[in-house]
Enzyme design. Structure first.
Site, PDB file in Angstrom:
ATOM      1  N   HIS A 161       1.811  -8.631  -4.040  1.00  0.00           N
ATOM      2  CA  HIS A 161       0.763  -7.657  -3.693  1.00  0.00           C
ATOM      3  C   HIS A 161       1.481  -6.340  -3.441  1.00  0.00           C
ATOM      4  O   HIS A 161       1.887  -6.024  -2.316  1.00  0.00           O
ATOM      5  CB  HIS A 161       0.007  -8.125  -2.448  1.00  0.00           C
ATOM      6  CG  HIS A 161      -1.148  -7.250  -2.079  1.00  0.00           C
ATOM      7  ND1 HIS A 161      -2.402  -7.425  -2.597  1.00  0.00           N
ATOM      8  CD2 HIS A 161      -1.249  -6.176  -1.252  1.00  0.00           C
ATOM      9  CE1 HIS A 161      -3.229  -6.521  -2.098  1.00  0.00           C
ATOM     10  NE2 HIS A 161      -2.543  -5.738  -1.280  1.00  0.00           N
ATOM     11  N   ASP A 174       1.262 -17.033  -5.504  1.00  0.00           N
ATOM     12  CA  ASP A 174       1.940 -15.943  -6.210  1.00  0.00           C
ATOM     13  C   ASP A 174       0.954 -15.203  -7.117  1.00  0.00           C
ATOM     14  O   ASP A 174       1.086 -15.206  -8.338  1.00  0.00           O
ATOM     15  CB  ASP A 174       3.140 -16.495  -6.994  1.00  0.00           C
ATOM     16  CG  ASP A 174       3.896 -15.387  -7.718  1.00  0.00           C
ATOM     17  OD1 ASP A 174       3.754 -14.213  -7.307  1.00  0.00           O
ATOM     18  OD2 ASP A 174       4.619 -15.691  -8.689  1.00  0.00           O
ATOM     19  N   GLU A 177       2.465 -10.183  -0.085  1.00  0.00           N
ATOM     20  CA  GLU A 177       2.743  -8.740  -0.046  1.00  0.00           C
ATOM     21  C   GLU A 177       4.234  -8.527   0.258  1.00  0.00           C
ATOM     22  O   GLU A 177       4.943  -9.458   0.648  1.00  0.00           O
ATOM     23  CB  GLU A 177       1.874  -8.049   1.027  1.00  0.00           C
ATOM     24  CG  GLU A 177       1.962  -6.529   0.969  1.00  0.00           C
ATOM     25  CD  GLU A 177       0.819  -5.802   1.702  1.00  0.00           C
ATOM     26  OE1 GLU A 177      -0.088  -6.461   2.241  1.00  0.00           O
ATOM     27  OE2 GLU A 177       0.865  -4.557   1.717  1.00  0.00           O
ATOM     28  N   ASP A 187       0.844  -1.202   0.000  1.00  0.00           N
ATOM     29  CA  ASP A 187       0.000   0.000   0.000  1.00  0.00           C
ATOM     30  C   ASP A 187       0.881   1.254   0.000  1.00  0.00           C
ATOM     31  O   ASP A 187       2.101   1.172   0.063  1.00  0.00           O
ATOM     32  CB  ASP A 187      -0.964  -0.021   1.200  1.00  0.00           C
ATOM     33  CG  ASP A 187      -0.234  -0.033   2.537  1.00  0.00           C
ATOM     34  OD1 ASP A 187       0.926  -0.479   2.584  1.00  0.00           O
ATOM     35  OD2 ASP A 187      -0.810   0.407   3.549  1.00  0.00           O
TER      36      ASP A 187
HETATM   37  O1  G3I Z   1      -1.909 -15.690  14.129  1.00  0.00           O
HETATM   38  C1  G3I Z   1      -0.522 -15.713  14.248  1.00  0.00           C
HETATM   39  C2  G3I Z   1      -0.016 -16.753  15.230  1.00  0.00           C
HETATM   40  O2  G3I Z   1      -0.441 -18.022  14.874  1.00  0.00           O
HETATM   41  C3  G3I Z   1       1.499 -16.699  15.272  1.00  0.00           C
HETATM   42  O3  G3I Z   1       2.025 -17.538  16.238  1.00  0.00           O
HETATM   43  C4  G3I Z   1       1.949 -15.300  15.554  1.00  0.00           C
HETATM   44  C5  G3I Z   1       3.424 -15.151  15.514  1.00  0.00           C
HETATM   45  O4  G3I Z   1       3.830 -13.876  15.884  1.00  0.00           O
HETATM   46  O5  G3I Z   1       1.364 -14.384  14.644  1.00  0.00           O
HETATM   47  C6  G3I Z   1      -0.039 -14.380  14.730  1.00  0.00           C
HETATM   48  O6  G3I Z   1      -0.669 -13.221  14.268  1.00  0.00           O
HETATM   49  C7  G3I Z   1      -0.597 -12.649  13.025  1.00  0.00           C
HETATM   50  C8  G3I Z   1       0.299 -11.443  13.055  1.00  0.00           C
HETATM   51  O7  G3I Z   1       0.174 -10.720  11.878  1.00  0.00           O
HETATM   52  C9  G3I Z   1       1.769 -11.795  13.209  1.00  0.00           C
HETATM   53  O8  G3I Z   1       2.605 -10.684  13.183  1.00  0.00           O
HETATM   54  C10 G3I Z   1      -2.025 -12.276  12.685  1.00  0.00           C
HETATM   55  O9  G3I Z   1      -2.788 -13.433  12.532  1.00  0.00           O
HETATM   56  C11 G3I Z   1      -2.061 -11.430  11.473  1.00  0.00           C
HETATM   57  O10 G3I Z   1      -3.371 -10.988  11.226  1.00  0.00           O
HETATM   58  C12 G3I Z   1      -1.134 -10.252  11.614  1.00  0.00           C
HETATM   59  O11 G3I Z   1      -1.022  -9.649  10.408  1.00  0.00           O
HETATM   60  C13 G3I Z   1      -0.548  -8.324  10.289  1.00  0.00           C
HETATM   61  C14 G3I Z   1      -1.388  -7.675   9.210  1.00  0.00           C
HETATM   62  O12 G3I Z   1      -0.889  -6.406   8.904  1.00  0.00           O
HETATM   63  C15 G3I Z   1      -2.847  -7.577   9.576  1.00  0.00           C
HETATM   64  O13 G3I Z   1      -3.020  -6.765  10.657  1.00  0.00           O
HETATM   65  C16 G3I Z   1       0.919  -8.348   9.882  1.00  0.00           C
HETATM   66  O14 G3I Z   1       1.741  -8.760  10.973  1.00  0.00           O
HETATM   67  C17 G3I Z   1       1.366  -6.990   9.406  1.00  0.00           C
HETATM   68  O15 G3I Z   1       2.669  -7.093   8.878  1.00  0.00           O
HETATM   69  C18 G3I Z   1       0.411  -6.435   8.376  1.00  0.00           C
HETATM   70  O16 G3I Z   1       0.809  -5.151   8.055  1.00  0.00           O
HETATM   71  C19 G3I Z   1       0.232  -4.573   6.899  1.00  0.00           C
HETATM   72  C20 G3I Z   1      -0.279  -3.213   7.306  1.00  0.00           C
HETATM   73  O17 G3I Z   1      -1.355  -3.360   8.209  1.00  0.00           O
HETATM   74  C21 G3I Z   1      -0.696  -2.380   6.107  1.00  0.00           C
HETATM   75  N1  G3I Z   1       0.361  -2.328   5.125  1.00  0.00           N
HETATM   76  C22 G3I Z   1       0.772  -3.628   4.669  1.00  0.00           C
HETATM   77  C23 G3I Z   1       1.299  -4.455   5.822  1.00  0.00           C
HETATM   78  C24 G3I Z   1       1.844  -5.793   5.353  1.00  0.00           C
HETATM   79  O18 G3I Z   1       0.866  -6.722   5.026  1.00  0.00           O
HETATM   80  O1  9MR Z   2      -3.546  -3.687  -0.036  1.00  0.00           O
HETATM   81  C1  9MR Z   2      -3.836  -3.836   1.329  1.00  0.00           C
HETATM   82  C2  9MR Z   2      -2.633  -4.417   2.042  1.00  0.00           C
HETATM   83  O2  9MR Z   2      -1.567  -3.496   1.998  1.00  0.00           O
HETATM   84  C3  9MR Z   2      -2.964  -4.806   3.456  1.00  0.00           C
HETATM   85  O3  9MR Z   2      -1.920  -5.561   4.017  1.00  0.00           O
HETATM   86  C4  9MR Z   2      -4.229  -5.642   3.502  1.00  0.00           C
HETATM   87  C5  9MR Z   2      -4.665  -5.956   4.911  1.00  0.00           C
HETATM   88  O4  9MR Z   2      -4.907  -4.808   5.628  1.00  0.00           O
HETATM   89  O5  9MR Z   2      -5.276  -4.995   2.842  1.00  0.00           O
HETATM   90  C6  9MR Z   2      -5.036  -4.736   1.482  1.00  0.00           C
HETATM   91  O6  9MR Z   2      -6.117  -4.062   0.941  1.00  0.00           O
HETATM   92  C7  9MR Z   2      -7.238  -4.836   0.675  1.00  0.00           C
HETATM   93  C8  9MR Z   2      -8.317  -4.526   1.717  1.00  0.00           C
HETATM   94  O7  9MR Z   2      -7.921  -4.914   3.008  1.00  0.00           O
HETATM   95  C9  9MR Z   2      -9.623  -5.190   1.334  1.00  0.00           C
HETATM   96  N1  9MR Z   2     -10.016  -4.836  -0.001  1.00  0.00           N
HETATM   97  C10 9MR Z   2      -9.028  -5.174  -1.011  1.00  0.00           C
HETATM   98  C11 9MR Z   2      -7.731  -4.464  -0.727  1.00  0.00           C
HETATM   99  C12 9MR Z   2      -6.702  -4.756  -1.803  1.00  0.00           C
HETATM  100  O8  9MR Z   2      -6.508  -6.114  -1.975  1.00  0.00           O
END
Ligand code: G3I
Ligand code: 9MR
Length: 596
Positions: A522, A564, A573, A195
């Site tokens: 992504h 992929d 991503e 993003d």
């Molecule tokens: O569920 C696992 C658990 O089973 C595991 O043991 C543990 C280990 O640390 O992780 C647990 O949680 C996950 C967590 O990430 C781990 O860091 C969550 O299920 C998962 O939902 C969470 O995801 C985060 C995601 O945002 C959703 O909030 C990612 O860490 C985080 O890197 C990601 O960040 C996003 C930003 O919001 C927006 N920009 C993109 C970025 C990358 O995807």
């Molecule tokens: O592109 C977004 C990505 O950077 C985030 O990690 C992810 C989870 O927050 O969300 C992606 O955006 C999606 C949104 O959550 C739901 N609608 C579709 C978006 C693009 O795939």
């Protein structure tokens, strides 16, 4: 080959004889179908390090194999693969091939008559140098508010996007000096991930990891040429690149009280469009204690690092330290202001639905910030706070769990700490980290992919290629630096081998590297240009059985839950924090192996 005897040239007899001998000694090359079932680090092997590949197969083990040198076509090694093995969570089997005795630099391939022949691979020095430089360069591609120029970016050049010079203060972020509707300028920084938003929690973490790379491996970092706009100055390119983001971070602090906005964002994610097409209003949103402390930690660390580069960065050391102090003081006064997006949206408009980077507690952030401020200033008050929040066990550092970054810094400076309690704290961090490393390194030789990482279903989650695999590799490097016990270095390399191809999907998880790498990350920048190849040098998140993106995945097995495809944000991503850890890992591992 048959040659008519009556037309034979005298040389032909000799040639035939040679061919017969050749067949007998197998210097004639037999062709097998090229298979991706023979998996290994696609970037290659170091001459005197361990060399292992696996056959990903559900047939049989104990298969004869040979290694062929592609320059002279000779077989240089023969062996037999291991018995079949598998992990507790997968029905897939592997058979391990080991050929560490092959040490001469060159191009090779593996032939397993029962399976096929592998892609070619290299044995050579500096195997990870290119990927580590590509890792650094990836940050340049993520720069906001500037054109990415052809001379540095080749075909991935693009015009400037997101000037961020007219950002609104969101209603959740107002203060007496900045009432609702106030417009501030907050340019530069790196796009967070796929993003286009900029989040302080993740930025602070990433800056902390990259500054740690500089502090731990200054000689290697100083030699790097990243071909970025600042490459001609007297500062290492890594620090120039980090400064691009620090400059943005400094604008995220409210000058009136030292608190730091959680993020700069559009209200909801943009489509997959180019930066120049993005029209949504951007906001700075709510101050939070986690953002403010991650800011304080990374600024305090920056202060001691940029103190050495005042000619290119005048005043930065002073500015970052005073920003860090102000931030820390705000956090002490507001320890419970956590970022809760849902609650915030109930109270304030417009709703914000982009990345949350939320947290339930800020103790680990207090620890990291206090450690960095202590090490930079040597003031006892910061040490006291660090002790109060010291962790009980070592945890791999991630954006939401940052105590490990404080541990790394204490270990790095342990030798120069004067207070007894500071030394004691560093000692505790050392035993905790070594306890982690020793437990992670148990029985690796019997693992299906011959790596410490990847043996448990819990190793696979959102961002695991970095938050688990790269992070564990870095931790082995710390264990090696602390003890000089080479076994840790070997385990670090095994985790790298896993990331770069010796794994259940056969992917080398860095774009543009190896023979099979992600083509559809992504990543809005990659997806919105006209080029087939994604921007290079980026690590993707990796297998994630959580499948939170609702995409079709090729498998349900945890280590194969990787798709992929562009929509797969939960497995495919890219993100600056993951990139930071991978860049640390690849640069530091290459440096450590070259030093040996
Ligand atoms: O569920 C696992 C658990 O089973 C595991 O043991 C543990 C280990 O640390 O992780 C647990 O949680 C996950 C967590 O990430 C781990 O860091 C969550 O299920 C998962 O939902 C969470 O995801 C985060 C995601 O945002 C959703 O909030 C990612 O860490 C985080 O890197 C990601 O960040 C996003 C930003 O919001 C927006 N920009 C993109 C970025 C990358 O995807
Ligand atoms: O592109 C977004 C990505 O950077 C985030 O990690 C992810 C989870 O927050 O969300 C992606 O955006 C999606 C949104 O959550 C739901 N609608 C579709 C978006 C693009 O795939």
């Amino acid at each position: 080959m048959y040659i008519e005897s009556k037309n034979r040239h005298p040389w032909a007899h000799a040639l035939t004889l040679c061919m017969l001998i050749a067949v007998a000694t197998s210097c004639v090359q037999k062709e097998f179908p090229v298979t991706e079932s023979i998996r290994f680090n696609q970037l290659g092997f170091y001459p005197s390090e361990e060399k292992v590949a696996v056959i990903f197969s559900d047939t049989v083990g104990n298969l004869p194999f040979s290694i062929r040198n592609m320059a002279n076509r000779k077989i240089v090694y023969t062996g037999v693969s291991s018995e079949l093995r598998s992990s507790s969570f997968s029905d897939k089997k592997t058979s391990v091939l080991s050929f560490s005795d092959v040490t001469a630099p060159g191009q090779y391939r593996i032939e397993v008559p029962a399976v096929g022949q592998s892609h070619q691979f290299t044995i050579g020095e500096n195997i990870l140098q290119d990927v580590s430089l590509a890792g650094l360069k990836a940050f340049y591609y993520q720069r906001a508010s500037t054109p990415v120029e052809e001379v540095y970016a080749g075909q991935w050049n693009r015009p400037s996007g997101h000037p961020d010079d007219r950002v609104m203060v969101h209603s959740s972020a107002v203060s007496p000096n900045r009432p609702e509707g106030t417009v501030i300028s907050s340019p530069k920084g790196w796009y967070d991930a796929g993003d286009y938003n900029k989040y302080i929690v993740n930025s602070g973490f990433t800056v902390g990891v990259l500054l740690s790379l500089y502090e731990d491996f200054p000689d290697e970092v100083k030699q790097q040429d990243g071909n970025i706009p600042e490459s001609g100055n007297a500062t290492p390119d890594l620090l120039d690149e980090i400064h691009w983001n620090i400059d943005w971070m400094l604008t995220m602090q409210d000058p009136a009280d030292g608190g730091v906005y959680h993020k700069l964002t559009e209200p909801e994610f943009e489509g997959f469009i180019k930066p120049t097409d993005c029209q949504k209003q951007r906001y700075v949103v709510a101050k939070s204690v986690t953002a403010t402390l991650d800011f304080a930690a990374s600024m305090a660390q920056a202060s001691r690092v940029y103190a050495g580069y005042g000619a290119d960065y005048p005043g930065v050391a002073e500015k970052t330290l005073s920003a860090a102090r102000d931030a820390f003081n705000w956090a002490l006064k507001n320890p419970d202001i956590l970022y809760r997006q849902r609650d915030m949206n109930e109270k304030f408009d417009p709703d914000i639905t982009t990345g949350e980077y939320g947290d339930r507690a800020a103790g680990d952030e207090f620890f990291w910030a206090a450690v960095e401020l202590y090490v930079t200033t040597r003031e006892a008050g910061f040490l006291k706070t660090a002790m109060a929040y010291a962790p009980e066990t070592y945890r791999l550092p991630t954006w939401g769990r940052v105590s490990g970054l404080g541990a790394w810094t204490l270990l790095r400076y342990a030798g120069s700490l004067e207070d007894e309690s500071g030394k004691e704290l560093a000692g505790k961090m050392q035993s905790q980290l070594l306890a982690y490393a020793d437990s992670a390194a148990q029985n690796v030789e019997s693992a299906p992919y011959y790596a410490p990482y990847g043996r448990e279903a819990g190793d696979f989650f959102w961002g695991c290629n970095s938050d688990a695999a790269s992070n564990q590799g870095i931790t082995f490097l710390y264990a090696w630096m602390l003890t000089k016990d080479r076994k840790y270095l070997t385990d670090a390399l095994r985790d790298m081998d896993y990331i770069l191809g010796r794994n259940a999907t056969g992917f080398c998880y860095i774009t543009g590297q190896g023979y099979k790498s992600p083509m559809n990350p992504h990543h809005r920048l990659s997806a919105s240009d006209e080029l087939v190849d994604p921007l290079p040098g980026f690590m993707v998140g990796g297998p994630n059985p959580g499948k939170q993106d609702g995409c079709e995945y090729p498998s349900d097995i945890p280590d194969e839950c990787y798709a992929d495809v562009t929509p797969s944000y939960a497995s495919n991503e890219i993100a600056i924090n993951w990139q930071g850890l991978f860049t640390y890992f690849s640069t530091a591992l290459n440096a450590s192996l070259q030093k040996e």
